[in-house]
Design a protein around this motif. Structure first.
Motif, PDB file in Angstrom:
ATOM      1  N   ARG A  89       0.863  -1.182   0.000  1.00 33.57           N
ATOM      2  CA  ARG A  89       0.000   0.000   0.000  1.00 33.57           C
ATOM      3  C   ARG A  89       0.897   1.228   0.000  1.00 33.57           C
ATOM      4  O   ARG A  89       1.870   1.296   0.743  1.00 33.57           O
ATOM      5  CB  ARG A  89      -0.900   0.007   1.233  1.00 33.57           C
ATOM      6  N   THR A  90       0.529   2.204  -0.835  1.00 35.46           N
ATOM      7  CA  THR A  90       1.346   3.411  -0.957  1.00 35.46           C
ATOM      8  C   THR A  90       0.634   4.598  -0.309  1.00 35.46           C
ATOM      9  O   THR A  90      -0.482   4.477   0.194  1.00 35.46           O
ATOM     10  CB  THR A  90       1.616   3.733  -2.447  1.00 35.46           C
ATOM     11  N   ALA A  91       1.270   5.761  -0.370  1.00 32.81           N
ATOM     12  CA  ALA A  91       0.694   6.984   0.207  1.00 32.81           C
ATOM     13  C   ALA A  91      -0.376   7.593  -0.696  1.00 32.81           C
ATOM     14  O   ALA A  91      -1.102   8.487  -0.270  1.00 32.81           O
ATOM     15  CB  ALA A  91       1.798   8.004   0.469  1.00 32.81           C
ATOM     16  N   ASP A  92      -0.485   7.125  -1.937  1.00 29.63           N
ATOM     17  CA  ASP A  92      -1.508   7.628  -2.837  1.00 29.63           C
ATOM     18  C   ASP A  92      -2.834   6.916  -2.551  1.00 29.63           C
ATOM     19  O   ASP A  92      -2.892   5.944  -1.801  1.00 29.63           O
ATOM     20  CB  ASP A  92      -1.105   7.404  -4.298  1.00 29.63           C
ATOM     21  N   ALA A  93      -3.901   7.406  -3.161  1.00 30.79           N
ATOM     22  CA  ALA A  93      -5.238   6.850  -2.964  1.00 30.79           C
ATOM     23  C   ALA A  93      -5.644   6.014  -4.167  1.00 30.79           C
ATOM     24  O   ALA A  93      -5.158   6.223  -5.284  1.00 30.79           O
ATOM     25  CB  ALA A  93      -6.242   7.981  -2.765  1.00 30.79           C
ATOM     26  N   GLU A  94      -6.561   5.098  -3.921  1.00 28.40           N
ATOM     27  CA  GLU A  94      -7.135   4.292  -4.999  1.00 28.40           C
ATOM     28  C   GLU A  94      -8.642   4.206  -4.791  1.00 28.40           C
ATOM     29  O   GLU A  94      -9.104   3.940  -3.679  1.00 28.40           O
ATOM     30  CB  GLU A  94      -6.540   2.884  -5.008  1.00 28.40           C
ATOM     31  N   LEU A  95      -9.374   4.448  -5.853  1.00 33.08           N
ATOM     32  CA  LEU A  95     -10.803   4.186  -5.839  1.00 33.08           C
ATOM     33  C   LEU A  95     -10.952   2.713  -6.192  1.00 33.08           C
ATOM     34  O   LEU A  95     -10.673   2.308  -7.319  1.00 33.08           O
ATOM     35  CB  LEU A  95     -11.528   5.076  -6.855  1.00 33.08           C
ATOM     36  N   TYR A  96     -11.348   1.917  -5.213  1.00 35.74           N
ATOM     37  CA  TYR A  96     -11.466   0.478  -5.432  1.00 35.74           C
ATOM     38  C   TYR A  96     -12.743   0.114  -6.175  1.00 35.74           C
ATOM     39  O   TYR A  96     -12.758  -0.848  -6.944  1.00 35.74           O
ATOM     40  CB  TYR A  96     -11.461  -0.276  -4.099  1.00 35.74           C
ATOM     41  N   ALA A  97     -13.809   0.856  -5.917  1.00 36.84           N
ATOM     42  CA  ALA A  97     -15.102   0.510  -6.523  1.00 36.84           C
ATOM     43  C   ALA A  97     -16.025   1.705  -6.480  1.00 36.84           C
ATOM     44  O   ALA A  97     -15.951   2.520  -5.555  1.00 36.84           O
ATOM     45  CB  ALA A  97     -15.742  -0.656  -5.755  1.00 36.84           C
TER      46      ALA A  97
END
Length: 176
Positions: A89-97
């Motif tokens: 996991r990184t410091a950036d964000a991810e929209l998973y769904a």
């Protein structure tokens, strides 16, 4: 005529069944012709709801589950958290769904959920948000492009029941 206002809030355990219904119906609607139909037909709301309950009870507070309500009815769901680079996991964000009740497409629900997720990540100091979308899901790709996301050239193989369903990555710099 007054249009009901979309309210975005944190998901709670009582929402799991409706969220699962939206997600499963969303897959069955959006992925026709992109994934094998027998796979889509076999998706289970009951099993998906159980997974949502387990995740919420697991208490991973780095992942946010949001629901959109209109006139008290849940009409959409989004989930975001740290960007996953493989298992890291990184410091950036991810929209998973992000899923909207298929009968409610085009009414601003997805936009409200996406804006809430982007805002929360930007407020948390994350610089970028990434998401993965099926290469052939042109409706979703246009939706994300209208919101300022751009395909960044990264692709990932994805397979469903032996059928290749490639994904492309989209990115957005937060704070813009």
């Amino acid at each position: 005529m007054t249009v009901p206002r979309v309210v975005v809030r944190e998901m709670i355990l009582a929402d799991c069944e409706r969220v699962a219904e939206i997600r499963v119906r969303g897959w069955q609607s959006a992925y026709v012709g992109l994934m094998p139909q027998p796979y889509l037909d076999a998706l289970s709301v009951t099993e998906d709801a159980a997974r949502h309950r387990a995740r919420l009870l697991g208490g991973d507070d780095s992942v946010a589950n949001l629901v959109a309500e209109e006139a008290g009815d849940i009409v959409g769901w989004a989930c975001h958290g740290p960007y996953r680079n493989g298992e890291v996991r990184t410091a950036d964000a991810e929209l998973y769904a992000l899923y909207v009740d298929p009968g409610r497409y085009g009414g601003g629900i997805g936009q409200a959920l996406l804006q809430a997720s982007v805002r929360r990540c930007a407020d948390a100091g994350q610089e970028h948000m990434f998401l993965w979308v099926l290469e052939g899901n042109l409706r979703a790709r246009r939706f994300y492009e209208r919101a300022g996301f751009r395909a960044d050239g990264s692709e990932e193989p994805f397979e469903v029941d032996g059928v290749a369903v490639p994904e492309v990555r989209y990115a957005k710099k937060l704070g813009d």
